[in-house]
Design a protein around this motif. Structure first.
Motif, short mmCIF file in Angstrom:
data_model
loop_
_atom_site.label_atom_id
_atom_site.label_comp_id
_atom_site.label_asym_id
_atom_site.label_seq_id
_atom_site.Cartn_x
_atom_site.Cartn_y
_atom_site.Cartn_z
N GLU A 188 0.83 -1.20 0.00
CA GLU A 188 0.00 0.00 0.00
C GLU A 188 0.87 1.25 0.00
OE1 GLU A 188 -3.24 0.14 -0.24
OE2 GLU A 188 -3.54 -2.04 -0.19
N ALA A 189 0.50 2.24 -0.82
CA ALA A 189 1.29 3.47 -0.93
C ALA A 189 1.34 4.22 0.39
CB ALA A 189 0.72 4.36 -2.04
N SER A 190 0.23 4.22 1.14
CA SER A 190 0.21 4.95 2.41
C SER A 190 1.21 4.38 3.41
CB SER A 190 -1.20 4.91 3.01
OG SER A 190 -1.63 3.57 3.18
N ALA A 191 1.55 3.08 3.27
CA ALA A 191 2.50 2.46 4.19
C ALA A 191 3.94 2.90 3.90
CB ALA A 191 2.40 0.94 4.11
N LEU A 192 4.17 3.57 2.78
CA LEU A 192 5.51 4.06 2.47
C LEU A 192 5.91 5.25 3.35
CD1 LEU A 192 5.42 4.04 -1.45
CD2 LEU A 192 6.41 2.31 0.06
N LEU A 193 4.91 5.86 4.01
CA LEU A 193 5.19 7.08 4.77
C LEU A 193 6.15 6.83 5.92
CD1 LEU A 193 4.52 10.08 5.05
CD2 LEU A 193 2.65 9.42 6.58
N SER A 194 6.08 5.64 6.54
CA SER A 194 6.96 5.36 7.68
C SER A 194 8.42 5.44 7.27
CB SER A 194 6.63 3.97 8.25
OG SER A 194 7.52 3.65 9.30
N GLY A 195 8.78 4.80 6.17
CA GLY A 195 10.15 4.88 5.69
C GLY A 195 10.48 6.25 5.12
N ALA A 196 9.51 6.86 4.44
CA ALA A 196 9.75 8.18 3.85
C ALA A 196 10.01 9.23 4.92
CB ALA A 196 8.57 8.59 2.98
N ARG A 197 9.41 9.07 6.10
CA ARG A 197 9.64 10.04 7.17
C ARG A 197 11.09 10.05 7.61
NH1 ARG A 197 7.11 13.09 11.07
NH2 ARG A 197 8.23 13.20 13.05
N ARG A 198 11.73 8.89 7.65
CA ARG A 198 13.16 8.85 8.00
C ARG A 198 13.97 9.63 6.98
NH1 ARG A 198 15.33 3.01 9.74
NH2 ARG A 198 17.18 4.37 9.91
N LEU A 199 13.61 9.50 5.71
CA LEU A 199 14.32 10.25 4.69
C LEU A 199 14.03 11.75 4.80
CD1 LEU A 199 13.77 7.86 1.65
CD2 LEU A 199 15.78 8.03 3.12
N LEU A 200 12.80 12.09 5.17
CA LEU A 200 12.47 13.51 5.36
C LEU A 200 13.25 14.11 6.52
CD1 LEU A 200 8.59 13.47 4.83
CD2 LEU A 200 10.30 14.49 3.33
N LEU A 201 13.46 13.34 7.59
CA LEU A 201 14.27 13.82 8.71
C LEU A 201 15.71 14.09 8.26
CD1 LEU A 201 13.07 11.57 11.66
CD2 LEU A 201 13.01 14.06 11.60
N GLN A 202 16.25 13.20 7.44
CA GLN A 202 17.60 13.41 6.93
C GLN A 202 17.65 14.66 6.06
OE1 GLN A 202 19.21 9.87 5.06
NE2 GLN A 202 18.21 8.55 6.56
N MET A 203 16.63 14.84 5.20
CA MET A 203 16.59 16.02 4.34
C MET A 203 16.45 17.30 5.16
SD MET A 203 14.04 16.90 1.13
CE MET A 203 12.63 17.22 2.19
N ALA A 204 15.65 17.25 6.23
CA ALA A 204 15.48 18.42 7.07
C ALA A 204 16.79 18.80 7.76
CB ALA A 204 14.38 18.17 8.11
N GLY A 205 17.57 17.80 8.19
CA GLY A 205 18.87 18.08 8.77
C GLY A 205 19.81 18.72 7.77
N TRP A 206 19.80 18.21 6.54
CA TRP A 206 20.63 18.79 5.48
C TRP A 206 20.21 20.22 5.18
CZ3 TRP A 206 19.23 20.24 0.39
CH2 TRP A 206 20.30 20.51 -0.46
N LEU A 207 18.90 20.46 5.13
CA LEU A 207 18.39 21.81 4.87
C LEU A 207 18.76 22.76 6.00
CD1 LEU A 207 14.87 20.92 3.47
CD2 LEU A 207 16.73 21.95 2.17
N ALA A 208 18.66 22.29 7.25
CA ALA A 208 19.00 23.14 8.39
C ALA A 208 20.48 23.51 8.35
CB ALA A 208 18.66 22.43 9.69
N ALA A 209 21.33 22.57 7.97
CA ALA A 209 22.76 22.86 7.88
C ALA A 209 23.05 23.89 6.80
CB ALA A 209 23.55 21.58 7.62
N ARG A 210 22.21 23.93 5.77
CA ARG A 210 22.39 24.90 4.69
C ARG A 210 21.56 26.16 4.91
NH1 ARG A 210 24.52 23.11 -0.14
NH2 ARG A 210 23.35 24.73 -1.22
N HIS A 211 20.83 26.24 6.04
CA HIS A 211 19.95 27.37 6.33
C HIS A 211 18.98 27.59 5.17
CE1 HIS A 211 22.54 28.32 9.73
NE2 HIS A 211 23.57 28.21 8.91
N SER A 212 18.38 26.51 4.70
CA SER A 212 17.53 26.56 3.52
C SER A 212 16.23 25.81 3.78
CB SER A 212 18.26 25.95 2.31
OG SER A 212 19.46 26.63 2.04
#
Length: 442
Positions: A188-212
């Motif tokens: 189910e596509a909705s079940a992808l959110l659990s794994g996608a959230r981990r990737l979003l956390l990594q992206m948010a950390g990268w964005l915070a480091a770039r102040h973006s």
């Protein structure tokens, strides 16, 4: 100095299993949001955060933020100490606080296997009765230098703060792309959110480091190798935002709304997230008050974005000011997610009404003065509005006389004894100039 060690596997008495370099690198990139001094060491990520404590509101607040997000990324243990190797040793032993009490006493009681440099000589050291780091440190240095390599003595000195440490800092990549292998196949596509959230956390950390912040990101998924050939190798979903953001909660909710409309053609085993459009953010200044009451709810544009993703962009509209002085066309209703904030244009000289009538109401006259629930007293004006020659009426032939919404008006702020303050105008260039009521002030 203040160091923190983030240990990926849970603490164990045995040697930890090897960690994939890509997994450690992803955690290190996320950690760059807390400090630019991040290094890798065996199975852990090390951070020097002495210069970041005040920025995050103190040691406790920094610890809670690192631990709260780190657990979602697979961090099994966290430790703090005056130097990196001491923090790593404490993390492997399951001890978090290396700042309470003398460091030597804390380290001496730890199993000797918590130090990487000890492991190649663990069998020999155990045969001579060593069980803890204190036992190893108590051995004669001359005999240790002759029997073991120099790395063991150097590591002991660095762990106890007797020798300086040298690190190779992790650099921040120019672009973001992270991959995650799911623990099980997802149908189910909705079940992808659990794994996608981990990737979003990594992206948010990268964005915070770039102040973006990001205005567009793409989630890719790869179908299982046992799939049918007709379904293809995988799919992708691109999500856009109205303005740059790195709010993980908002991005997760927005992604969930879009995934709810996706049907997977085959089971999915791998995810990949990429930041497509990145903009630099202007950081808001924090309050100088120690206990400021900052509103923690969602801002209006975040709510509108989520509603538009759920109901459709054509069903969620918001008013947008246009560069037009004519009152009827000064505002346009546009899909909320497509409206980008911009600097307001300089306002007119006269105040603008709170409520505007759908159609101007022609007023009666008493002599040369307009009447509306009594004779009107003109307070301010005129504000001349003339234009509209460019605004052609749709469906009107070009050869007809009335093909545009051209107007020439003089606006006034007027006072009625019973109706209050009004917004009125007098037509110009008409055969019979007249007065009209166009709006009310609150």
């Amino acid at each position: 100095m203040l160091w923190s060690a983030l240990l990926l596997p849970p603490p164990s008495d045995n040697a930890p299993s090897p960690i994939e370099p890509a997994t450690l690198q992803a955690l290190a990139i996320w950690a760059l949001q807390f400090t630019p001094r991040v290094a890798l060491a065996d199975d852990a990520v090390l951070m020097e955060v002495a210069g970041s404590v005040r920025l995050f509101g103190g040691r406790r607040a920094l610890r809670d933020k690192v631990w709260g997000e780190g657990r979602e990324l697979g961090v099994g243990q966290l430790a703090w100490a005056p130097n990196s190797l001491a923090a790593l040793a404490l993390a492997r032993a399951g001890r978090e606080n290396g700042l309470r009490g003398p460091l030597e006493a804390l380290l001496d009681a730890l199993p000797m296997a918590v130090l990487s440099a000890v492991r190649p000589h663990a069998l020999t050291l155990s045969h001579i009765g060593c069980r803890t780091l204190g036992d190893v440190r108590a051995l004669p240095r001359g005999g240790m230098a002759r029997r073991f390599d120099k790395a063991l003595l150097t590591a002991l000195d660095q762990t106890y703060g007797l020798a300086p440490e040298v690190h190779q800092w992790v650099g921040l990549p120019e672009t973001f792309e992270a991959r995650l292998e799911l623990m099980f196949r997802v149908d189910e596509a909705s079940a992808l959110l659990s794994g996608a959230r981990r990737l979003l956390l990594q992206m948010a950390g990268w964005l915070a480091a770039r102040h973006s912040g990001v205005t567009a990101f793409t989630l890719h998924w790869a179908h299982d190798v046992m799939r049918s050939r007709e379904v293809g190798e995988g799919g992708h979903l691109t999500v856009g935002t109205a303005e740059p953001t790195r709010n993980v909660e908002h991005l997760s909710r927005l992604l969930a709304e879009h995934l709810g409309k996706v049907e997977l053609a085959a089971p999915v085993g791998d995810l990949r997230l990429s930041a497509d459009t990145v903009h630099r953010l202007t950081e808001a200044s924090a309050s100088l008050l120690p206990d400021n009451a900052v509103h923690q709810g969602e801002t209006l544009h975040l709510v509108l974005e989520r509603l538009a993703a759920r109901l459709g962009p054509e069903r969620v509209l918001r008013p947008v000011l246009t560069e037009d002085h004519r009152q009827e066309w000064m505002c346009r209703w546009q899909p909320a997610p497509l409206v980008l904030p911009r600097k307001p244009a300089p306002g007119p000289e006269l105040p603008q009404p709170t409520f505007v009538l759908p159609q101007p109401l022609r007023l009666a006259m008493r002599g040369n003065r307009p009447i509306y629930q009594g004779e009107l007293q003109l307070l301010a004006g005129p504000q001349r509005v003339e234009g509209g020659w460019w605004d052609r009426v749709s469906g009107t032939p070009v050869d007809e006389a009335e093909t545009t919404r051209y107007m020439a008006r003089d606006y006034w702020v007027a006072l009625s004894a019973l109706a209050g303050v009004l917004w009125v105008f007098q037509t110009r260039l008409d055969h019979e100039p007249a007065w009209y009521l166009h709006g009310h002030f609150a």
